[in-house]
Scaffold this motif. Structure first.
Motif, PDB file in Angstrom:
ATOM      1  N   ASN A  82       0.842  -1.194   0.000  1.00 26.29           N
ATOM      2  CA  ASN A  82       0.000   0.000   0.000  1.00 26.29           C
ATOM      3  C   ASN A  82       0.878   1.245   0.000  1.00 26.29           C
ATOM      4  O   ASN A  82       1.535   1.553   0.985  1.00 26.29           O
ATOM      5  CB  ASN A  82      -0.929  -0.006   1.219  1.00 26.29           C
ATOM      6  CG  ASN A  82      -1.947   1.117   1.186  1.00 26.29           C
ATOM      7  OD1 ASN A  82      -1.610   2.281   1.025  1.00 26.29           O
ATOM      8  ND2 ASN A  82      -3.218   0.740   1.335  1.00 26.29           N
ATOM      9  N   ARG A  83       0.870   1.982  -1.123  1.00 23.91           N
ATOM     10  CA  ARG A  83       1.779   3.128  -1.285  1.00 23.91           C
ATOM     11  C   ARG A  83       1.547   4.192  -0.208  1.00 23.91           C
ATOM     12  O   ARG A  83       2.499   4.742   0.348  1.00 23.91           O
ATOM     13  CB  ARG A  83       1.591   3.730  -2.679  1.00 23.91           C
ATOM     14  CG  ARG A  83       2.563   4.835  -3.030  1.00 23.91           C
ATOM     15  CD  ARG A  83       2.441   5.194  -4.507  1.00 23.91           C
ATOM     16  NE  ARG A  83       3.377   6.240  -4.877  1.00 23.91           N
ATOM     17  CZ  ARG A  83       3.056   7.524  -4.931  1.00 23.91           C
ATOM     18  NH1 ARG A  83       1.836   7.921  -4.635  1.00 23.91           N
ATOM     19  NH2 ARG A  83       3.961   8.431  -5.286  1.00 23.91           N
ATOM     20  N   LYS A  84       0.282   4.466   0.102  1.00 23.04           N
ATOM     21  CA  LYS A  84      -0.017   5.500   1.096  1.00 23.04           C
ATOM     22  C   LYS A  84       0.449   5.080   2.481  1.00 23.04           C
ATOM     23  O   LYS A  84       0.991   5.882   3.240  1.00 23.04           O
ATOM     24  CB  LYS A  84      -1.513   5.811   1.098  1.00 23.04           C
ATOM     25  CG  LYS A  84      -1.993   6.539  -0.150  1.00 23.04           C
ATOM     26  CD  LYS A  84      -3.476   6.886  -0.054  1.00 23.04           C
ATOM     27  CE  LYS A  84      -3.925   7.652  -1.309  1.00 23.04           C
ATOM     28  NZ  LYS A  84      -5.379   7.972  -1.247  1.00 23.04           N
ATOM     29  N   GLU A  85       0.249   3.812   2.804  1.00 25.24           N
ATOM     30  CA  GLU A  85       0.690   3.311   4.106  1.00 25.24           C
ATOM     31  C   GLU A  85       2.210   3.331   4.214  1.00 25.24           C
ATOM     32  O   GLU A  85       2.759   3.679   5.262  1.00 25.24           O
ATOM     33  CB  GLU A  85       0.173   1.885   4.342  1.00 25.24           C
ATOM     34  CG  GLU A  85      -1.292   1.818   4.700  1.00 25.24           C
ATOM     35  CD  GLU A  85      -1.720   0.408   5.051  1.00 25.24           C
ATOM     36  OE1 GLU A  85      -0.843  -0.477   5.155  1.00 25.24           O
ATOM     37  OE2 GLU A  85      -2.936   0.192   5.221  1.00 25.24           O
ATOM     38  N   ILE A  86       2.884   2.954   3.129  1.00 24.02           N
ATOM     39  CA  ILE A  86       4.344   2.961   3.122  1.00 24.02           C
ATOM     40  C   ILE A  86       4.855   4.365   3.439  1.00 24.02           C
ATOM     41  O   ILE A  86       5.767   4.548   4.249  1.00 24.02           O
ATOM     42  CB  ILE A  86       4.894   2.479   1.765  1.00 24.02           C
ATOM     43  CG1 ILE A  86       4.636   0.979   1.588  1.00 24.02           C
ATOM     44  CG2 ILE A  86       6.383   2.777   1.632  1.00 24.02           C
ATOM     45  CD1 ILE A  86       4.971   0.469   0.207  1.00 24.02           C
ATOM     46  N   TYR A  87       4.248   5.376   2.786  1.00 25.96           N
ATOM     47  CA  TYR A  87       4.689   6.763   2.999  1.00 25.96           C
ATOM     48  C   TYR A  87       4.393   7.207   4.433  1.00 25.96           C
ATOM     49  O   TYR A  87       5.231   7.836   5.084  1.00 25.96           O
ATOM     50  CB  TYR A  87       4.003   7.698   2.004  1.00 25.96           C
ATOM     51  CG  TYR A  87       4.530   9.111   2.067  1.00 25.96           C
ATOM     52  CD1 TYR A  87       5.778   9.429   1.502  1.00 25.96           C
ATOM     53  CD2 TYR A  87       3.821  10.125   2.699  1.00 25.96           C
ATOM     54  CE1 TYR A  87       6.284  10.710   1.571  1.00 25.96           C
ATOM     55  CE2 TYR A  87       4.324  11.404   2.769  1.00 25.96           C
ATOM     56  CZ  TYR A  87       5.548  11.703   2.200  1.00 25.96           C
ATOM     57  OH  TYR A  87       6.059  12.977   2.283  1.00 25.96           O
ATOM     58  N   THR A  88       3.204   6.855   4.942  1.00 22.49           N
ATOM     59  CA  THR A  88       2.852   7.204   6.324  1.00 22.49           C
ATOM     60  C   THR A  88       3.832   6.576   7.304  1.00 22.49           C
ATOM     61  O   THR A  88       4.261   7.213   8.271  1.00 22.49           O
ATOM     62  CB  THR A  88       1.414   6.734   6.654  1.00 22.49           C
ATOM     63  OG1 THR A  88       0.506   7.339   5.733  1.00 22.49           O
ATOM     64  CG2 THR A  88       1.028   7.121   8.070  1.00 22.49           C
ATOM     65  N   HIS A  89       4.199   5.328   7.039  1.00 22.34           N
ATOM     66  CA  HIS A  89       5.156   4.648   7.914  1.00 22.34           C
ATOM     67  C   HIS A  89       6.530   5.317   7.857  1.00 22.34           C
ATOM     68  O   HIS A  89       7.215   5.429   8.875  1.00 22.34           O
ATOM     69  CB  HIS A  89       5.271   3.178   7.516  1.00 22.34           C
ATOM     70  CG  HIS A  89       4.042   2.389   7.819  1.00 22.34           C
ATOM     71  ND1 HIS A  89       3.847   1.101   7.378  1.00 22.34           N
ATOM     72  CD2 HIS A  89       2.910   2.710   8.520  1.00 22.34           C
ATOM     73  CE1 HIS A  89       2.675   0.665   7.796  1.00 22.34           C
ATOM     74  NE2 HIS A  89       2.087   1.607   8.476  1.00 22.34           N
ATOM     75  N   LEU A  90       6.922   5.767   6.663  1.00 19.07           N
ATOM     76  CA  LEU A  90       8.213   6.442   6.533  1.00 19.07           C
ATOM     77  C   LEU A  90       8.277   7.691   7.402  1.00 19.07           C
ATOM     78  O   LEU A  90       9.325   8.022   7.963  1.00 19.07           O
ATOM     79  CB  LEU A  90       8.479   6.830   5.078  1.00 19.07           C
ATOM     80  CG  LEU A  90       8.856   5.707   4.112  1.00 19.07           C
ATOM     81  CD1 LEU A  90       9.016   6.259   2.702  1.00 19.07           C
ATOM     82  CD2 LEU A  90      10.136   5.025   4.551  1.00 19.07           C
ATOM     83  N   LEU A  91       7.150   8.408   7.495  1.00 22.45           N
ATOM     84  CA  LEU A  91       7.096   9.607   8.331  1.00 22.45           C
ATOM     85  C   LEU A  91       7.375   9.280   9.796  1.00 22.45           C
ATOM     86  O   LEU A  91       7.819  10.133  10.561  1.00 22.45           O
ATOM     87  CB  LEU A  91       5.724  10.284   8.203  1.00 22.45           C
ATOM     88  CG  LEU A  91       5.381  10.867   6.816  1.00 22.45           C
ATOM     89  CD1 LEU A  91       3.958  11.386   6.808  1.00 22.45           C
ATOM     90  CD2 LEU A  91       6.352  11.977   6.432  1.00 22.45           C
ATOM     91  N   ASN A  92       7.108   8.028  10.169  1.00 23.72           N
ATOM     92  CA  ASN A  92       7.333   7.572  11.549  1.00 23.72           C
ATOM     93  C   ASN A  92       8.580   6.697  11.665  1.00 23.72           C
ATOM     94  O   ASN A  92       8.727   5.944  12.631  1.00 23.72           O
ATOM     95  CB  ASN A  92       6.105   6.790  12.036  1.00 23.72           C
ATOM     96  CG  ASN A  92       4.858   7.651  12.082  1.00 23.72           C
ATOM     97  OD1 ASN A  92       4.898   8.780  12.557  1.00 23.72           O
ATOM     98  ND2 ASN A  92       3.754   7.117  11.575  1.00 23.72           N
ATOM     99  N   SER A  93       9.452   6.813  10.658  1.00 24.43           N
ATOM    100  CA  SER A  93      10.713   6.047  10.646  1.00 24.43           C
ATOM    101  C   SER A  93      10.479   4.545  10.694  1.00 24.43           C
ATOM    102  O   SER A  93      11.232   3.794  11.326  1.00 24.43           O
ATOM    103  CB  SER A  93      11.628   6.482  11.806  1.00 24.43           C
ATOM    104  OG  SER A  93      11.986   7.831  11.666  1.00 24.43           O
ATOM    105  N   GLU A  94       9.408   4.102  10.033  1.00 28.02           N
ATOM    106  CA  GLU A  94       9.137   2.674   9.884  1.00 28.02           C
ATOM    107  C   GLU A  94       9.340   2.314   8.410  1.00 28.02           C
ATOM    108  O   GLU A  94       9.028   3.106   7.525  1.00 28.02           O
ATOM    109  CB  GLU A  94       7.703   2.351  10.315  1.00 28.02           C
ATOM    110  CG  GLU A  94       7.441   2.654  11.786  1.00 28.02           C
ATOM    111  CD  GLU A  94       5.974   2.489  12.154  1.00 28.02           C
ATOM    112  OE1 GLU A  94       5.238   1.913  11.330  1.00 28.02           O
ATOM    113  OE2 GLU A  94       5.579   2.946  13.236  1.00 28.02           O
ATOM    114  N   TYR A  95       9.852   1.132   8.162  1.00 30.49           N
ATOM    115  CA  TYR A  95      10.222   0.768   6.796  1.00 30.49           C
ATOM    116  C   TYR A  95       9.568  -0.546   6.397  1.00 30.49           C
ATOM    117  O   TYR A  95       9.669  -1.545   7.109  1.00 30.49           O
ATOM    118  CB  TYR A  95      11.751   0.695   6.676  1.00 30.49           C
ATOM    119  CG  TYR A  95      12.390   2.031   6.973  1.00 30.49           C
ATOM    120  CD1 TYR A  95      12.630   2.946   5.959  1.00 30.49           C
ATOM    121  CD2 TYR A  95      12.688   2.404   8.288  1.00 30.49           C
ATOM    122  CE1 TYR A  95      13.161   4.194   6.231  1.00 30.49           C
ATOM    123  CE2 TYR A  95      13.224   3.650   8.576  1.00 30.49           C
ATOM    124  CZ  TYR A  95      13.453   4.542   7.536  1.00 30.49           C
ATOM    125  OH  TYR A  95      13.965   5.780   7.805  1.00 30.49           O
TER     126      TYR A  95
END
Length: 241
Positions: A82-95
């Protein structure tokens, strides 16, 4: 209205019939050219969405991993599509995804019991205060743990570890926010017919991933070849004095 050379930092002028920019197109038009010369249509064109940056981990491994034949190519580890989830996770330093490969195995340039391993994950740009040594080590550890799903015990065999953050990529490329593939390859942007190596400034060309021909070594190499051919064709048609 026409490119005819460049001015160096020391004030020296280098004249040329053609100018090719292989750097960030935003930088080319908004910083390297006098603003009065840049038309509003050009400004609009080069304010598109840029690609994400990346966090890179370079590892020197003291254990022979040649048995993992997949390292001769690129292994992707993907936990989320999920592209949107991936980006949201990146904002929280999750990969959620990364790729791993080994340049030394791929090239055959091996030393006894020593190989290099390379990890890359998409990352967002934040300033150097955020990407401090502690954060870089923390992110590197997260990515290495993800890789240990397919290479057990990797962390125990690391003899050298070097990281590069989006700040590092900006420092060495001046790409906007450390963008790793120029423009974002979104459905709205990729292959935009308005974007090409030619620009609205005569004799000024853009090449590489900022010409919107796609990212990656093979794409930008092909784009460079195409840009050279455009100039050669124009030169052949130029009236000879």
């Amino acid at each position: 209205g026409k490119a005819s050379g460049i001015i160096l930092d020391n004030g020296k002028i280098v004249f040329s019939r053609y100018v090719v920019s292989a750097c960030d197109a935003r930088q080319t038009f908004f910083e390297l050219i006098e603003p009065v010369t840049v038309a509003s249509s050009i400004k609009k064109r080069y304010k598109m969405e840029t690609s994400l940056s990346a966090f890179l981990v370079y590892l020197g491994i003291k254990k022979d991993l040649q048995k993992i034949k997949e390292l001769r190519s690129v292994i992707w580890i993907i936990n989320n599509y999920n592209r949107k989830e991936i980006y949201t996770h990146l904002l929280n330093s999750e990969y959620d995804c990364l790729f791993i490969t080994s340049t030394s195995i791929r090239s055959g340039l091996l030393e006894k019991d020593k190989i290099s391993v390379f990890l890359k994950a998409s990352a967002i740009y934040k300033d150097g205060e955020y990407w401090n040594e502690m954060v870089r080590d923390k992110v590197a550890s997260k990515l290495i743990r993800m890789v240990e799903k397919i290479i057990p015990g990797l962390s125990k065999n690391i003899s050298l570890q070097i990281t590069a953050s989006p700040v590092s990529l900006y420092k060495w490329t001046k790409n906007y926010h450390g963008a790793i593939c120029g423009w974002a390859s979104t459905p709205q942007q990729f292959g935009n017919p308005e974007m090409s190596q030619k620009t609205k400034i005569e004799n000024l060309y853009i090449t590489g991933h900022w010409s919107n021909q796609g990212g990656g070594i093979s794409s930008v190499a092909n784009c460079g070849r195409g840009t050279a051919n455009l100039i050669l064709r124009k030169e052949r048609l130029r009236p000879k004095n």
